[in-house]
Design a protein around this motif. Structure first.
Motif, PDB file in Angstrom:
ATOM      1  N   TYR A   7       0.895   4.104  -2.840  1.00 29.84           N
ATOM      2  CA  TYR A   7       0.413   5.423  -2.436  1.00 29.84           C
ATOM      3  C   TYR A   7       1.478   6.492  -2.654  1.00 29.84           C
ATOM      4  N   GLY A   8       2.727   6.152  -2.282  1.00 31.92           N
ATOM      5  CA  GLY A   8       3.820   7.107  -2.453  1.00 31.92           C
ATOM      6  C   GLY A   8       4.041   7.451  -3.913  1.00 31.92           C
ATOM      7  N   PHE A   9       4.029   6.430  -4.760  1.00 28.52           N
ATOM      8  CA  PHE A   9       4.285   6.654  -6.184  1.00 28.52           C
ATOM      9  C   PHE A   9       3.163   7.481  -6.812  1.00 28.52           C
ATOM     10  N   PHE A  30       0.818  -1.213   0.000  1.00 28.69           N
ATOM     11  CA  PHE A  30       0.000   0.000   0.000  1.00 28.69           C
ATOM     12  C   PHE A  30       0.853   1.265   0.000  1.00 28.69           C
ATOM     13  N   TYR A  31       1.856   1.310   0.872  1.00 31.66           N
ATOM     14  CA  TYR A  31       2.667   2.528   1.006  1.00 31.66           C
ATOM     15  C   TYR A  31       3.433   2.834  -0.267  1.00 31.66           C
ATOM     16  N   ALA A  32       3.919   1.761  -0.939  1.00 38.55           N
ATOM     17  CA  ALA A  32       4.666   1.967  -2.177  1.00 38.55           C
ATOM     18  C   ALA A  32       3.758   2.559  -3.249  1.00 38.55           C
ATOM     19  N   GLY A  36       0.822   9.223  -5.370  1.00 38.62           N
ATOM     20  CA  GLY A  36       0.710  10.529  -4.729  1.00 38.62           C
ATOM     21  C   GLY A  36       1.660  11.543  -5.347  1.00 38.62           C
ATOM     22  N   CYS A  37       2.902  11.134  -5.550  1.00 35.21           N
ATOM     23  CA  CYS A  37       3.897  12.074  -6.073  1.00 35.21           C
ATOM     24  C   CYS A  37       3.644  12.411  -7.537  1.00 35.21           C
TER      25      CYS A  37
END
Lengths: 84, 571
Positions: free
Chosen positions: A56-58, A52-54, A60-61
């Motif tokens: 979301y980070g990608f 999820f974090y990967a 999102g940016c």
């Protein structure tokens, strides 16, 4: 100061940059793999999504940069805008 | 142990800097914050000094865990900033810097609102000289705008506290809150907005992005450390747990990163990311649980150090190259390798990499948001955390030190600058690696928190690495917005362009109307004069302007006498 060092910069050589990026990609891949091996604590439902974090980070940016680029069309003025 | 009033050592240091020169001044300026911090260690909690003023009890110096934490922070920050500024041969900056630090310390130890107000205004008055010290036209007008807005914040605070003094019959600075009856409600909101201006709330934030990049390289280090953090402190004491702060804070965390991505001036990028970081703190204060408040003040502590470090590295770049726009920089890692490494440490800290200081404080606020059921807030903060890595963590070092080679060749900055940056960098690593022995030990509220577990480290690394991957991907696809010489419109457009344009228009219309009325009056008077004078005959025109023979007057006098006589008899 020393102009003869100009082309000696480590990051000036494309092959060095390529090497570094390869290492970077491998780390990214490993971080996702580890996600499936480690039993994460879950505090929020969304965290159940694998990596999820990967994701979301990608995303999102990318969204951040695309919106910001779009904002430029409306907000950008000349450097001396306020001094004129 | 005998202690003196907390802000006194810094204030005496500032006074000494007025008169002393050379190595003696340098020595005193370094010793002042160290002695000040040692002085704090000897202080007991409670009211240190109290007096009465117009029937109100005042507590100008009150010590508790919250104020002590900010006290230590401000002494550490001023020590680093003073070392960074040692090479500067400018008395104004040295004196203003230390006096400004003293005002910040005075404000966080103020036990009543009146004392707080005095230091609140002193913060503005002392710090504006750090902007003017740049001695450019831009810096001058930016400083004027800064001063107007800062003083306005103080005026709101003053009106608010006067209302409070009237209603509550007390001036003591305790929890204020927003729920009140009648006029006290207005007072509470005025204080809230007074704090909010200094805290750079959305739409009130442009004084920060306007002035900090215009200040001198060393002046900005002082500026970035104190004003906004005093406001964070004031919110933590006055308005903990006010839900509106959660939403204001999350707005502050999210919107500046869009501006930061397209901003060219790298110190302005950092100013936007300063607002973004304060957003995290304000969310923490708004949530108001012990862990959230601890997270907010811990993050304030860490932010001063790592934002100071980033500002210092950019100040060093500006000092050495005379340039700070991303469009003009690049490739500096070859001539400034030490500064590059120090900048990367700051970037890692603000991005909350494990073992760096941001990691141990930002996560407390995030954890608190999840625990209290603020799902949307948590997702937005996660986005802001990825975004801050994107602009402050990658963009700053990348465009200054790497990217395409700008051809600039320079050297490392002066030794004292390197020492100050190294101090801050070491602090970032120590605070991030040993939080329990350092910043956590100072936290005011009772709560235990363990930042380092596998889940947290893994998820944070995923977030950061894939944010970086997005940067790499966008750059390769040429989709990353290039650094362009530009000004981006923000809320300050309203008072820097729109309002002046409206005022100009109204003024010129009014003036135009006045001029045309005046002209027509003058014209008609002239015409009257001209019409009543016969230039050819050389005499005035008209019946009454004629020269009459004396006989005519005698006839008139006779008529007048007859009329008088008639009236006399008729009566």
């Amino acid at each position: 100061m020393s102009d003869n060092h100009d082309s000696d910069g480590w990051f000036d050589k494309p092959e060095n940059v390529k090497k570094m990026l390869k290492v970077f990609y491998v780390i990214c891949g490993l971080l996702v793999l580890v996600d499936f091996m480690v039993n994460r604590h879950i505090y929020h439902d969304w965290e159940n999504i694998p990596a999820f974090y990967a994701i979301y980070g990608f995303i999102g940016c990318v969204v951040l940069v695309l919106i910001a680029t779009e904002m430029r069309k409306y907000l950008m003025r000349g450097e001396d805008y306020y001094d004129e | 142990m005998n202690s003196v009033i907390p802000f006194l050592p810094l204030l005496l240091g500032a006074l000494a800097a007025i008169f002393l020169r050379g190595w003696l001044r340098n020595l005193i300026m370094i010793v002042a914050p160290i002695l000040g911090a040692i002085n704090l260690m000897g202080m007991d909690h409670g009211v240190f000094w109290s007096l009465e003023f117009m029937g109100y009890a005042l507590e100008p110096v009150k010590v508790d865990k919250l104020s002590l934490m900010f006290g230590y922070l401000f002494h550490l920050a001023s020590l680093i900033a003073v070392i960074y500024a040692l090479h500067v041969k400018d008395t104004v900056q040295h004196v203003a810097g230390l006096a400004y630090a003293a005002s910040a310390v005075g404000a966080v130890f103020a036990g009543d609102l009146l004392t707080l107000f005095i230091f609140w205004e002193l913060l503005a008055l002392t710090s504006v000289f750090l902007i003017w010290a740049r001695r450019t036209d831009r810096a001058y007008s930016s400083g004027i705008r800064y001063l107007i807005i800062q003083v306005l914040s103080g005026v709101l605070l003053l009106v608010g506290l006067l209302i409070f003094a009237q209603v509550n019959n007390s001036l003591l600075f305790t929890q204020i809150g927003l729920q009140h009856e009648g006029i006290a409600q207005i007072g509470a909101w005025l204080i809230f907005f007074g704090f909010g201006i200094k805290c750079a709330f959305p739409f009130m934030h442009n004084w920060l992005t306007d002035s900090y990049p215009e200040a001198t390289p060393s002046g900005t280090i002082f500026l970035a450390s104190f004003t906004t953090k005093v406001a964070v402190y004031a919110f933590a004491r006055g308005f903990p747990g006010e839900e509106i702060l959660v939403w204001i804070g999350v707005t502050m965390a999210c919107f500046p990163i869009f501006f930061a991505v397209i901003e060219n001036d790298l110190r302005r990028v950092l100013a936007y990311s300063l607002i973004n970081q304060i957003g995290f703190m304000i969310v923490g204060i708004g949530i108001g649980t012990a862990i959230a408040l601890n997270g907010a003040v811990a993050h304030a502590f860490n932010d001063v150090i790592f934002k100071g470090l980033l500002m210092m590295t950019m100040g060093a770049v500006l000092h050495m190259t005379g340039k700070i726009n991303g469009s003009e920089l690049g490739g500096l890692y070859k001539s400034m390798p030490k500064t590059t490494v120090l900048c990367i440490v700051g970037a890692a800290s603000i991005s909350a990499f494990p073992l760096f200081s941001g990691f141990v404080s930002k996560s407390m606020i995030m954890a608190a948001a999840v625990a209290e059921g603020y799902d949307v807030v948590w997702l937005l903060l996660l986005f802001a955390a990825a975004g801050v890595f994107h602009h402050a963590g990658i963009k700053i070092p990348y465009f200054a030190f790497f990217a395409h080679d700008s051809g600039i060749r320079t050297t490392e900055p002066p030794k004292n600058m390197l020492v100050a940056m190294t101090l801050a960098a070491v602090a970032c690593v120590v605070l991030g690696t040993f939080p329990a022995q350092t910043v956590y030990a100072l936290l005011p509220w009772e709560h235990s928190y363990q930042p380092y577990d596998v889940t947290h480290v893994l998820t944070q690394l995923q977030l950061l690495f894939f944010s970086a991957l997005a940067f790499v991907w966008l750059n390769m696809k040429n989709m990353y917005p290039p650094e362009l010489p530009s000004t981006n419109l923000d809320a300050d457009w309203f008072y820097r362009k729109l309002a002046p344009a409206v005022v100009k228009r109204v003024a010129s219309t009014t003036y135009g109307a006045y001029v045309s009325v005046e002209n027509s009056v003058i014209h008609s008077v002239k015409r009257m004069v001209q019409n009543s004078y016969d230039a050819e005959a050389g005499q005035p025109k008209g019946y009454f302007a004629k020269l009459w023979p004396t006989e005519t007057m005698v006839v008139w006098v006779a008529i007048l006498l007859v009329v008088y006589l008639l009236f006399y008899y008729l009566h």
